[in-house]
Enzyme design. Structure first.
Site, short mmCIF file in Angstrom:
data_model
loop_
_atom_site.label_atom_id
_atom_site.label_comp_id
_atom_site.label_asym_id
_atom_site.label_seq_id
_atom_site.Cartn_x
_atom_site.Cartn_y
_atom_site.Cartn_z
N LYS A 1 -15.10 9.30 2.09
CA LYS A 1 -14.05 8.84 3.02
C LYS A 1 -13.66 9.92 4.03
O LYS A 1 -13.42 9.62 5.20
CB LYS A 1 -12.81 8.41 2.23
CG LYS A 1 -13.03 7.18 1.36
CD LYS A 1 -11.72 6.82 0.65
CE LYS A 1 -11.91 5.66 -0.32
NZ LYS A 1 -10.63 5.25 -0.93
N ASP B 1 -5.97 4.31 1.46
CA ASP B 1 -6.82 3.63 0.49
C ASP B 1 -6.15 2.28 0.22
O ASP B 1 -4.96 2.10 0.51
CB ASP B 1 -6.87 4.49 -0.79
CG ASP B 1 -7.48 3.75 -1.97
OD1 ASP B 1 -8.59 3.22 -1.82
OD2 ASP B 1 -6.82 3.68 -3.02
N MET B 2 -6.89 1.32 -0.33
CA MET B 2 -6.30 -0.01 -0.54
C MET B 2 -5.84 -0.25 -1.98
O MET B 2 -4.66 -0.26 -2.26
CB MET B 2 -7.29 -1.09 -0.10
CG MET B 2 -7.47 -1.13 1.43
SD MET B 2 -5.99 -1.65 2.32
CE MET B 2 -6.06 -3.43 2.10
N ASP C 1 -5.26 7.22 -4.58
CA ASP C 1 -4.89 7.25 -6.00
C ASP C 1 -6.08 7.51 -6.92
O ASP C 1 -5.93 7.49 -8.13
CB ASP C 1 -4.23 5.93 -6.42
CG ASP C 1 -5.25 4.80 -6.52
OD1 ASP C 1 -5.23 4.07 -7.52
OD2 ASP C 1 -6.08 4.65 -5.61
#
Length: 271
Positions: free
Chosen positions: A192, A9-10, A215
């Site tokens: 995702k 994830d970013m 997160d």
């Protein structure tokens, strides 16, 4: 069993709070990943055009699960698209427009679309997440393929809005939290983890060979699906409880520390 895929994830995970990462260190690790035949996937709620801007040197050779799984691009090839029907789109928009404290971005393949009438602070914030953002008078007659809505609202209304959207849009879209005061509406089953599954099938990679990092609420499925699901130290408690493992804080290069362990085959990757 060796690791063959790492998915990150970013925001709040791979990126620190300033939306940056240690590019020199990652470049070294990425070169080693390539040597070991490990694929790198960026899995984010963000727009594809936004995501590739973080990886200008390698965007052509890695894969992206963008818009929370709504759009999957592998080595610049379009691999999967979720799509709302016109009727579903209108059903969702008609309801959202009745919610006074919610700012809406309709996420399409070509652009994100938001209303000119929203305040400048919101539009500025939206531009930081949407590389391509078009300001429109209204949401009718937009010509694009839509797979997600991003909603911005006061933190205090988050839980109640999540609950009511779940009930009202049941079967059409699923609300997931994607950070402070924000909700993403995604297509049922198009998350995702689904995007990763599509790529894993393409490459013949088993869930036991996958490492994921996240997160937030929109990471839950991929943290559960992978054998090595890592919640960040800065993740909420409920996310940490779901993940099998924990990485360091996003501001302390927690993801890169774990990738280093993968490459060195240190615990838990030495089984």
């Amino acid at each position: 069993m060796s690791v063959k895929l790492i998915a990150v994830d970013m925001d709040g995970t791979f990126l620190n709070d300033n939306k940056e990462y240690n590019r020199a260190r990652f470049a070294e690790l990425y070169a080693q990943m390539k040597e070991q035949g490990i694929r790198f996937v960026v899995a984010s709620g963000n727009q594809y055009f936004q995501l590739i801007s973080f990886f200008p040197e390698i965007a052509h050779e890695i894969s992206f699960v963008a818009d929370n799984g709504g759009w999957v691009v592998s080595e610049e090839k379009d691999t999967f698209n979720g799509e709302l029907t016109k009727q579903q789109f209108n059903t969702v928009i008609d309801h959202l427009l009745t919610l006074p404290h919610v700012d809406i971005i309709a996420c399409g393949k070509r652009n994100g679309y938001t209303l000119k009438s929203y305040d400048d602070a919101f539009i500025t914030m939206a531009r930081s997440y949407y590389h391509r953002l078009e300001l429109v008078e209204n949401f009718s007659n937009l010509d694009d393929i839509f797979f997600k809505f991003a909603l911005n609202l006061p933190d205090s209304l988050l839980d109640d809005t999540m609950t009511s959207l779940s009930e009202i849009l049941d079967g059409v879209m699923v609300p997931v939290t994607s950070g402070h005061g924000s909700i993403d509406l995604i297509l049922p089953g198009i998350h995702k983890a689904n995007g990763l599954r599509i790529l894993q099938e393409k490459w013949g990679i088993d869930d036991s060979e996958v490492v994921t990092f996240g997160d937030g609420g929109n990471d839950i499925e991929m943290l559960r699906q992978a054998k090595y699901g890592f919640a960040m130290a800065n993740a909420p408690e409920k996310i940490k409880q779901i993940a099998s493992y924990q990485a360091g804080h996003c501001n302390q290069q927690g993801v890169l520390d774990v990738i280093e362990k993968v490459l060195k085959k240190e615990a838990p990757f030495n089984a």
